[in-house]
Write a protein that holds these residues in place. Structure first.
Motif, PDB file in Angstrom:
ATOM      1  N   TRP A 108       2.951  55.633  54.284  1.00 17.70           N
ATOM      2  CA  TRP A 108       2.153  54.424  54.104  1.00 17.70           C
ATOM      3  C   TRP A 108       2.031  53.642  55.416  1.00 17.70           C
ATOM      4  O   TRP A 108       0.940  53.232  55.811  1.00 17.70           O
ATOM      5  N   VAL A 109       3.152  53.454  56.101  1.00 17.61           N
ATOM      6  CA  VAL A 109       3.137  52.687  57.355  1.00 17.61           C
ATOM      7  C   VAL A 109       2.258  53.367  58.394  1.00 17.61           C
ATOM      8  O   VAL A 109       1.475  52.711  59.098  1.00 17.61           O
ATOM      9  N   GLN A 110       2.369  54.680  58.511  1.00 12.86           N
ATOM     10  CA  GLN A 110       1.610  55.401  59.530  1.00 12.86           C
ATOM     11  C   GLN A 110       0.098  55.338  59.291  1.00 12.86           C
ATOM     12  O   GLN A 110      -0.687  55.479  60.234  1.00 12.86           O
ATOM     13  N   LEU A 111      -0.312  55.107  58.066  1.00 16.94           N
ATOM     14  CA  LEU A 111      -1.746  54.932  57.802  1.00 16.94           C
ATOM     15  C   LEU A 111      -2.286  53.674  58.472  1.00 16.94           C
ATOM     16  O   LEU A 111      -3.472  53.597  58.804  1.00 16.94           O
ATOM     17  N   ALA A 112      -1.430  52.675  58.653  1.00 19.50           N
ATOM     18  CA  ALA A 112      -1.802  51.396  59.290  1.00 19.50           C
ATOM     19  C   ALA A 112      -3.005  50.769  58.597  1.00 19.50           C
ATOM     20  O   ALA A 112      -3.906  50.229  59.236  1.00 19.50           O
ATOM     21  N   GLN A 113      -2.998  50.819  57.263  1.00 22.64           N
ATOM     22  CA  GLN A 113      -4.134  50.335  56.479  1.00 22.64           C
ATOM     23  C   GLN A 113      -3.799  49.160  55.569  1.00 22.64           C
ATOM     24  O   GLN A 113      -4.614  48.766  54.737  1.00 22.64           O
ATOM     25  N   ALA A 114      -2.625  48.579  55.723  1.00 23.50           N
ATOM     26  CA  ALA A 114      -2.263  47.442  54.872  1.00 23.50           C
ATOM     27  C   ALA A 114      -3.199  46.275  55.151  1.00 23.50           C
ATOM     28  O   ALA A 114      -3.494  45.954  56.309  1.00 23.50           O
ATOM     29  N   ASP A 115      -3.699  45.649  54.101  1.00 27.43           N
ATOM     30  CA  ASP A 115      -4.602  44.505  54.264  1.00 27.43           C
ATOM     31  C   ASP A 115      -3.838  43.261  54.682  1.00 27.43           C
ATOM     32  O   ASP A 115      -2.661  43.091  54.352  1.00 27.43           O
ATOM     33  N   ALA A 116      -4.529  42.380  55.404  1.00 23.69           N
ATOM     34  CA  ALA A 116      -3.957  41.076  55.724  1.00 23.69           C
ATOM     35  C   ALA A 116      -3.938  40.223  54.464  1.00 23.69           C
ATOM     36  O   ALA A 116      -4.873  40.258  53.663  1.00 23.69           O
ATOM     37  N   LEU A 117      -2.872  39.486  54.279  1.00 24.77           N
ATOM     38  CA  LEU A 117      -2.762  38.610  53.113  1.00 24.77           C
ATOM     39  C   LEU A 117      -3.542  37.321  53.348  1.00 24.77           C
ATOM     40  O   LEU A 117      -3.752  36.896  54.498  1.00 24.77           O
ATOM     41  N   PRO A 118      -4.015  36.686  52.283  1.00 19.84           N
ATOM     42  CA  PRO A 118      -4.924  35.543  52.406  1.00 19.84           C
ATOM     43  C   PRO A 118      -4.368  34.406  53.267  1.00 19.84           C
ATOM     44  O   PRO A 118      -3.245  33.946  53.052  1.00 19.84           O
ATOM     45  N   GLY A 119      -5.148  33.998  54.249  1.00 16.17           N
ATOM     46  CA  GLY A 119      -4.802  32.852  55.075  1.00 16.17           C
ATOM     47  C   GLY A 119      -3.886  33.152  56.244  1.00 16.17           C
ATOM     48  O   GLY A 119      -3.726  32.308  57.140  1.00 16.17           O
ATOM     49  N   ALA A 120      -3.264  34.339  56.282  1.00 13.34           N
ATOM     50  CA  ALA A 120      -2.247  34.637  57.290  1.00 13.34           C
ATOM     51  C   ALA A 120      -2.822  34.728  58.702  1.00 13.34           C
ATOM     52  O   ALA A 120      -2.348  34.045  59.621  1.00 13.34           O
ATOM     53  N   ALA A 121      -3.827  35.572  58.887  1.00  5.01           N
ATOM     54  CA  ALA A 121      -4.400  35.747  60.225  1.00  5.01           C
ATOM     55  C   ALA A 121      -5.062  34.459  60.700  1.00  5.01           C
ATOM     56  O   ALA A 121      -4.961  34.094  61.882  1.00  5.01           O
ATOM     57  N   GLU A 122      -5.726  33.767  59.787  1.00  2.00           N
ATOM     58  CA  GLU A 122      -6.390  32.521  60.156  1.00  2.00           C
ATOM     59  C   GLU A 122      -5.377  31.496  60.677  1.00  2.00           C
ATOM     60  O   GLU A 122      -5.620  30.831  61.693  1.00  2.00           O
ATOM     61  N   THR A 142      12.157  50.598  64.446  1.00  2.00           N
ATOM     62  CA  THR A 142      11.488  50.731  65.736  1.00  2.00           C
ATOM     63  C   THR A 142      10.574  51.959  65.786  1.00  2.00           C
ATOM     64  O   THR A 142       9.605  51.968  66.546  1.00  2.00           O
ATOM     65  N   ILE A 143      10.863  52.976  64.971  1.00  2.00           N
ATOM     66  CA  ILE A 143       9.991  54.153  64.954  1.00  2.00           C
ATOM     67  C   ILE A 143       8.628  53.825  64.338  1.00  2.00           C
ATOM     68  O   ILE A 143       7.687  54.613  64.459  1.00  2.00           O
ATOM     69  N   GLU A 144       8.530  52.664  63.694  1.00  2.00           N
ATOM     70  CA  GLU A 144       7.274  52.241  63.078  1.00  2.00           C
ATOM     71  C   GLU A 144       6.499  51.269  63.966  1.00  2.00           C
ATOM     72  O   GLU A 144       5.507  50.679  63.542  1.00  2.00           O
ATOM     73  N   LEU A 145       6.944  51.126  65.205  1.00  2.00           N
ATOM     74  CA  LEU A 145       6.360  50.145  66.121  1.00  2.00           C
ATOM     75  C   LEU A 145       4.870  50.360  66.338  1.00  2.00           C
ATOM     76  O   LEU A 145       4.060  49.443  66.148  1.00  2.00           O
ATOM     77  N   GLU A 146       4.488  51.560  66.751  1.00  2.00           N
ATOM     78  CA  GLU A 146       3.087  51.815  67.106  1.00  2.00           C
ATOM     79  C   GLU A 146       2.153  51.600  65.920  1.00  2.00           C
ATOM     80  O   GLU A 146       1.086  51.001  66.060  1.00  2.00           O
ATOM     81  N   ALA A 147       2.551  52.108  64.764  1.00  2.00           N
ATOM     82  CA  ALA A 147       1.709  51.955  63.573  1.00  2.00           C
ATOM     83  C   ALA A 147       1.593  50.492  63.182  1.00  2.00           C
ATOM     84  O   ALA A 147       0.526  50.029  62.743  1.00  2.00           O
ATOM     85  N   THR A 148       2.681  49.738  63.340  1.00  2.00           N
ATOM     86  CA  THR A 148       2.670  48.313  62.990  1.00  2.00           C
ATOM     87  C   THR A 148       1.765  47.538  63.942  1.00  2.00           C
ATOM     88  O   THR A 148       0.983  46.678  63.511  1.00  2.00           O
ATOM     89  N   ARG A 168      13.754  45.745  63.599  1.00  2.00           N
ATOM     90  CA  ARG A 168      15.176  45.964  63.334  1.00  2.00           C
ATOM     91  C   ARG A 168      15.721  47.055  64.242  1.00  2.00           C
ATOM     92  O   ARG A 168      15.096  48.101  64.429  1.00  2.00           O
ATOM     93  N   THR A 169      16.893  46.813  64.793  1.00  2.00           N
ATOM     94  CA  THR A 169      17.572  47.828  65.594  1.00  2.00           C
ATOM     95  C   THR A 169      18.899  48.190  64.929  1.00  2.00           C
ATOM     96  O   THR A 169      19.011  49.201  64.243  1.00  2.00           O
TER      97      THR A 169
END
Length: 266
Positions: A108-122, A142-148, A168-169
């Motif tokens: 799921w993380v590697q897809l990098a397709q999670a939607d932004a939640l309402p109001g967050a980016a704004e 940390t292995i999820e850094l690039e996708a995040t 997290r380390t």
């Protein structure tokens, strides 16, 4: 002839019933997640709570911006999952497939397709426009850094780079990362869906203690602490299990039921 026809109809109906039963989905061990996930995905009320939280965040930030006596550079610290990004499709996958974290999480993380939640980016873009530094403090690995980084960038969040993304380390406790930020910045606001996102006093506490601490900090919520709704998972549930991740699902179900508050009838 009519009698034979009736037998044939009954036989066909019986066959169809058996086929329908055979094709019916099996009960998922994560069925208890269904209502929480449906609320997160389908309830307009959930969306309204996010807008409300980030509206409060903006008001709180505006109030702090009027403070000209403290010359330190301001910072906003935010969690990612269920604070900025919507991972409810992962929860839905767990329900439908009968799986649990960490199964499918990396996919799921590697897809990098999670939607932004309402109001967050704004809100975060507004903070950045006011010269406020934005730090993403997450317990993603940390292995999820690039996708995040890819996901946050695609959804329009500001200051998305390795300097501002603290994953997290060695520990899930975020206090050390917050302290590191405070060496240079004054943290004026924190946003998250877990009380541990705000202060270490909530770490590994039982439900009663977490509630008592929340009462003691009641004037911080909506001011310096911005809480986002997440009934799907979190330390609120881990506390019920005494933070024992090795419990079997039937044991967890039993504990959930034991912790329900009911009433007696006459």
């Amino acid at each position: 002839m009519k009698k034979h026809l009736n037998y044939l109809i009954i036989a066909l109906l019986g066959t169809n019933c058996l086929l329908s039963f055979a094709q019916a989905p099996k009960t998922s061990p994560n069925q208890h997640l269904s209502m929480a996930t449906l609320y997160f995905q389908r309830a307009a009320e959930n969306k309204a709570l996010y807008y409300q939280a980030y509206n409060f965040a903006r008001v709180s930030l505006d109030n702090d911006l009027q403070n000209v006596t403290d010359t330190r550079k301001r910072a906003v610290v935010v969690d990612i999952d269920e604070t900025l990004l919507d991972n409810s499709p992962f929860e839905a996958k767990c329900i439908l497939e009968g799986t649990s974290y960490p199964t499918y999480w990396n996919e799921w993380v590697q897809l990098a397709q999670a939607d932004a939640l309402p109001g967050a980016a704004e809100f975060l873009n507004y903070a950045a426009s006011k010269g406020v530094e934005v730090f993403y403090v997450s317990n993603r690995k940390t292995i999820e850094l690039e996708a995040t980084l890819k996901n946050l960038t695609a959804k329009g969040f500001p200051m998305v780079d390795e300097q501002h993304l603290l994953l997290r380390t060695t520990t899930s406790n975020k206090s050390e990362r917050r302290t590191k930020i405070e060496e240079t910045y004054r943290i004026v606001l924190l946003a998250g869906d877990n009380l541990n996102d705000f202060t270490e006093v909530f770490e590994k506490q039982d439900p009663e203690k977490r509630n008592a601490l929340t009462d003691s900090l009641k004037f911080e919520f909506g001011k310096r602490f911005i809480v986002l709704p997440n009934a799907m998972y979190g330390d609120w549930e881990n506390a019920l299990f005494n933070y024992n991740n090795k419990l079997a699902e039937h044991q967890k179900d039993s504990i959930r039921l034991q912790n329900l508050k009911s009433f007696e009838t006459n």
